[in-house]
Design a protein around this motif. Structure first.
Motif, short mmCIF file in Angstrom:
data_model
loop_
_atom_site.label_atom_id
_atom_site.label_comp_id
_atom_site.label_asym_id
_atom_site.label_seq_id
_atom_site.Cartn_x
_atom_site.Cartn_y
_atom_site.Cartn_z
N LYS A 66 0.83 -1.20 0.00
CA LYS A 66 0.00 0.00 0.00
C LYS A 66 0.87 1.26 0.00
O LYS A 66 0.54 2.25 -0.65
N ASN A 90 -3.12 0.39 10.61
CA ASN A 90 -4.44 0.26 9.98
C ASN A 90 -4.60 -1.07 9.26
O ASN A 90 -5.69 -1.64 9.22
N ARG A 93 -5.36 -3.52 11.91
CA ARG A 93 -6.74 -3.32 12.36
C ARG A 93 -7.72 -3.95 11.37
O ARG A 93 -8.65 -4.65 11.76
N ARG A 97 -10.39 -7.18 11.79
CA ARG A 97 -11.82 -7.01 11.55
C ARG A 97 -12.35 -8.06 10.60
O ARG A 97 -13.53 -8.33 10.56
N ASP A 136 -6.70 -0.44 20.18
CA ASP A 136 -6.11 0.90 20.24
C ASP A 136 -5.23 1.08 21.47
O ASP A 136 -4.24 1.80 21.42
N LEU A 158 -1.51 8.45 15.22
CA LEU A 158 -2.90 8.08 15.50
C LEU A 158 -3.89 9.15 15.06
O LEU A 158 -5.10 8.92 15.07
N GLY A 159 -3.38 10.30 14.70
CA GLY A 159 -4.29 11.38 14.27
C GLY A 159 -5.11 11.94 15.42
O GLY A 159 -6.27 12.28 15.26
N ILE A 160 -4.48 12.00 16.60
CA ILE A 160 -5.19 12.53 17.77
C ILE A 160 -4.34 13.61 18.43
O ILE A 160 -3.17 13.80 18.06
N ARG A 168 -4.80 8.47 27.15
CA ARG A 168 -5.05 7.07 26.78
C ARG A 168 -4.02 6.12 27.38
O ARG A 168 -4.34 4.99 27.75
N ASP B 216 -5.04 3.79 3.78
CA ASP B 216 -5.75 3.06 4.84
C ASP B 216 -7.09 2.51 4.37
O ASP B 216 -7.88 2.06 5.18
N GLN B 234 -8.76 5.75 7.15
CA GLN B 234 -8.12 6.24 8.37
C GLN B 234 -8.89 5.74 9.60
O GLN B 234 -9.27 6.52 10.46
N ILE B 235 -9.14 4.44 9.60
CA ILE B 235 -9.81 3.89 10.77
C ILE B 235 -8.91 4.12 11.97
O ILE B 235 -7.73 3.88 11.91
N GLY B 236 -9.47 4.60 13.03
CA GLY B 236 -8.66 4.91 14.20
C GLY B 236 -8.20 6.35 14.20
O GLY B 236 -7.71 6.85 15.19
N GLY B 237 -8.35 7.04 13.11
CA GLY B 237 -7.98 8.45 13.07
C GLY B 237 -9.12 9.20 12.43
O GLY B 237 -10.12 8.60 12.04
N PRO B 238 -9.01 10.51 12.30
CA PRO B 238 -10.10 11.20 11.63
C PRO B 238 -10.16 10.75 10.17
O PRO B 238 -9.15 10.71 9.49
N GLY B 260 -9.44 8.30 16.45
CA GLY B 260 -9.36 7.24 17.44
C GLY B 260 -10.59 6.37 17.55
O GLY B 260 -10.66 5.49 18.39
N ASN B 262 -13.42 3.55 16.62
CA ASN B 262 -13.55 2.28 15.92
C ASN B 262 -15.04 2.12 15.65
O ASN B 262 -15.85 2.21 16.56
N MET B 263 -15.41 1.96 14.41
CA MET B 263 -16.83 1.93 14.08
C MET B 263 -17.23 0.60 13.46
O MET B 263 -17.07 0.40 12.27
#
Lengths: 186, 379
Positions: A66, A90, A93, A97, A136, A158-160, A168, B216, B234-238, B260, B262-263
Motif C-alpha cells: 500500500k 491500519n 486493524r 476485523r 487501540d 494516531l491522528g489525535i 489514553r 488506509d 483512516q480507521i482509528g484516526g479522523p 481514534g 472504531n466503528m
C-alpha cells in the motif's frame, strides 16, 4: 528473554528530498532505501497488534504494498516512519476485523526464563492481560513503551491530540492495574 | 520516576518477550515484493481526479439548479465529505443471496472447524498452512488465500483443491459477503464487487465505483449480494466512511470518523456504531445512509448482527447482547466481551458469534438462545 529491538529506535531517516522525489516518481530503488529500515519497527508493531509472527509478516507485506501504491501521497517534510507505521497499524486493524484472517496461534513460553518463576508468572499474567486490551490501547502502549516515541509523534501516527495520547496511556495502565492488582505494575 | 521506569520495563518486556526479529533479508524481500506489483500510473490518477472534479462540478450545478428552482429553505441538509465518487457501474452477474447457516471457528491446532446454527460441528479445515491472509467464507466452505507478497489469489475448498485464481492487482484484501457468494475489495480507491462460485470455480468482477483513495482504505462491510459496500478510511484516526450502491453507482452515505474511533458496521451496510468513551462508555447506533443518530447503547459495542439489529457490547458487569431498537437485552454474561467473529445471515434467525474469554466463543441468537463453544479461539 528476547527483547527484539526494545528501545532501539531506528532513526527516522534523514531521507533527502531527491530520494523522496525519486520514489514518488516510481523509482523502486529509492523506495527500497527509504523503506527497508522501517520494516523492523513495523514488524515489531504488527506482532504486538496481531500476536502472531506469520500474520505480522503478512500485515507488513501488505502495508508495504500500500505504501508503494500510495507513495505519491507522502509529503516531504513529514516522517516516513510515522507514515508507514500508520499504514501498518491500519492494516493490522483491518485484518483483525476480517473474520478468519488467521487461526489463533499462541507463542510458546520462553524456556530461557526457567528458574525465575515469580518473574515469569508476573510477565505471563501481564502479557495475557495485554492481549485482552482493546486494539487501540495495545497500539498506543507499544508506540509509547516499545518504540519510545514521543507523544507528539504518537499523536501524529494516531491522528489525535497530544493530550489524548497521554490520557489514553494512563487509561490503559489504570485498566491493567485494576485487572491485575497494583503489585504487578508498581 | 522509578515507578515509571518499572512500568515501562515490564510492559515492554511483556509486549516484546515473544516477538521475533524479522528474518535476515526479509526486510528487503518485503519491499521488493511490494515494488514488483504494478503502481497506478500518474495519468490514471489524474484521470480519476478529473472524473471526481467533473462529478463535483456536475453535482454543484445540479444542487445550484435545485436550490434556485425550489428556494434555499427547501434544500437538503445531508453533508458529504471529500470529492464525489466517480461511478463506473458495469453489468454484472448478481449472486443470489443464500442463507448462511454455518460459521467457522479457528482452533489452536491450526485447523478451523465450522458449525451449524445450533453450534453442532459440521466440518473441519486443515489446509490453511502455507496460505497467507486466508479468508474463509462466512459459511466455512471456501477460502481465499494468497502466497506471501505474490499474486494470484486462489479460491479453494476444504480439501485444499484450487477452484479458481484471480491475478488482478485490484483484487486486494477481499471481504466476504455474508452470503458466501460474493466478495468486495477496494484498491487505489476503486470499490469492486466480485461474484465467487465454487462450481464451476469462478471469480467474476461485477461492478465498481471510484471513491477517494488513501493507504488506509478498507472494506468494512459487503452486503449479501455485493451491492451495498461500505469502505472506510483512516480507521482509528479522523477519516470517512463511505456507503456505495454499486448497482446504481451512487454514494448513499458518508459519515465522518472521529479520531481514534472504531466503528463496527453491520454486514448489510445499514448501521454503524460509534463508541463515545469517557467518562462512561456508551455507543451511538447510526444510520449510515442518513448519518442519523438512532439509539444509545450503554457500553462499547464490539459488533452488530448481519441486519444490524443486535449489538454485542461490553459494559461494567460483563458482556451483553441487546436488540438496540427496543432496548431489550437478550443475553448477558459476567465474562468479558471480545471481538465479533461471525454473524448468521438468515431471514428468520438473527445470530451473532463473538469471542468471549480467551477460550470462549459464544453463539447468541436474537431469541436469546446461547451456545458456548469452549476450547476454541477465533480470528
Amino acid at each position: 528473554m528476547t527483547n527484539v529491538g526494545a528501545g532501539q529506535l531506528e532513526t527516522d531517516t534523514s531521507v533527502d528530498e531527491a530520494l523522496i522525489l525519486a520514489a514518488k516518481a516510481g523509482d523502486a530503488q529509492a523506495f527500497e532505501r527509504i523503506m527497508v529500515p522501517l520494516q523492523h519497527p513495523a514488524y515489531r508493531l504488527a506482532q504486538t497488534l496481531l500476536g502472531d509472527p506469520t500474520a505480522a509478516e503478512d500485515a507488513v507485506q501488505e502495508a508495504c504494498c500500500k505504501a508503494w501504491q500510495h507513495f505519491h501521497q507522502f509529503r516531504y517534510g513529514s516522517s516516513a516512519r510515522n507514515w508507514f507505521l500508520t499504514i501498518v497499524a491500519n492494516q493490522c486493524r483491518s485484518m483483525t476485523r476480517t473474520r478468519w484472517w488467521s487461526v489463533e496461534r499462541r507463542a510458546e513460553p520462553n524456556r530461557d526464563q526457567a528458574g525465575h518463576e515469580p518473574l515469569l508468572e508476573t510477565a505471563m499474567v501481564l502479557r495475557e492481560e495485554l492481549r485482552q486490551l482493546p486494539f487501540d490501547q495495545r497500539l498506543i502502549l507499544h508506540l509509547h513503551f516499545c518504540e519510545d516515541l514521543p507523544q507528539e509523534e504518537i499523536a501524529a501516527i494516531l491522528g489525535i491530540a497530544r493530550g489524548t495520547v497521554k490520557s489514553r496511556v494512563h487509561r490503559a495502565i489504570r485498566r491493567l492495574r485494576r485487572n491485575l492488582g497494583p503489585e504487578v505494575l508498581s | 520516576m522509578r515507578d515509571d521506569d518499572l512500568i515501562r520495563r515490564r510492559i515492554r518486556d511483556a509486549l516484546l518477550t515473544d516477538a521475533r526479529p524479522l528474518p535476515a533479508g526479509r526486510d528487503r524481500a518485503i519491499v521488493r515484493a511490494a515494488t514488483a506489483r504494478p503502481r497506478p500510473a500518474r495519468a490514471r490518477r489524474l484521470r480519476r481526479w478529473s472524473l471526481s472534479l467533473a462529478a463535483v462540478a456536475v453535482a454543484a450545478c445540479l444542487v445550484a439548479g435545485i436550490v434556485w428552482t425550489r428556494g434555499l429553505g427547501e434544500s437538503g441538509h445531508r453533508h458529504h465529505h471529500g470529492p464525489a465518487p466517480a461511478a463506473t457501474p458495469t453489468p454484472s452477474p448478481t449472486p443470489s443471496p443464500q442463507a448462511a447457516t454455518d460459521f467457522a471457528v479457528g482452533t489452536s491446532d491450526q485447523a478451523m472447524t465450522w458449525y451449524d446454527d445450533q453450534g453442532h460441528e459440521v466440518g473441519t479445515w486443515a489446509n490453511l498452512k502455507g496460505a497467507s491472509q486466508p479468508q474463509v467464507s462466512p459459511d466455512g466452505r471456501l477460502v481465499l488465500g494468497i502466497h506471501l507478497g505474490t499474486l494470484p489469489w486462489y479460491l479453494s475448498d476444504a480439501s485444499g483443491r484450487i477452484l479458481a485464481q484471480e491475478s488482478s492487482p485490484s483484487f486486494a484484501s477481499p471481504t466476504w459477503a455474508e452470503s458466501s457468494s460474493a466478495v468486495c475489495t477496494i484498491s487505489d480507491g476503486v470499490v469492486r464487487a466480485w461474484s465467487v462460485q465454487a462450481s464451476p470455480g469462478r471469480i467474476v468482477p461485477m461492478a465498481s465505483m471510484t471513491v477517494p483513495s488513501t493507504p488506509d482504505e478498507v472494506v468494512v462491510s459487503c452486503d449479501p449480494t455485493g451491492t451495498t459496500v461500505v469502505a472506510a478510511y483512516q480507521i482509528g484516526g479522523p477519516g470517512s466512511l463511505y456507503r456505495v450502491d454499486l448497482s446504481t453507482g451512487r454514494l448513499t452515505g458518508t459519515i465522518a470518523i472521529p479520531a481514534g474511533a472504531n466503528m463496527p458496521v453491520s454486514a448489510n451496510g445499514r448501521y454503524a456504531s460509534l463508541s463515545t468513551g469517557a467518562p462512561t462508555p456508551s455507543s451511538t447506533i447510526i444510520d449510515v445512509a442518513g448519518d442519523e443518530r438512532l439509539a444509545t447503547v450503554p457500553g462499547d459495542v464490539v459488533g452488530l448482527s448481519a441486519d444490524g439489529t443486535l449489538a454485542v457490547y461490553s459494559r461494567g458487569d460483563g458482556c451483553a447482547v441487546e436488540r438496540w431498537q427496543t432496548g431489550q437485552t437478550v443475553w448477558t454474561s459476567p465474562g468479558s466481551c471480545g471481538a465479533l467473529a461471525a454473524t448468521l445471515y438468515q431471514p428468520d434467525l438473527d445470530g451473532i458469534v463473538f469471542q468471549g474469554g480467551p477460550s470462549d466463543v459464544w453463539l447468541v441468537t436474537g431469541q436469546g438462545g446461547a451456545v458456548n463453544i469452549s476450547g476454541s479461539a477465533v480470528w
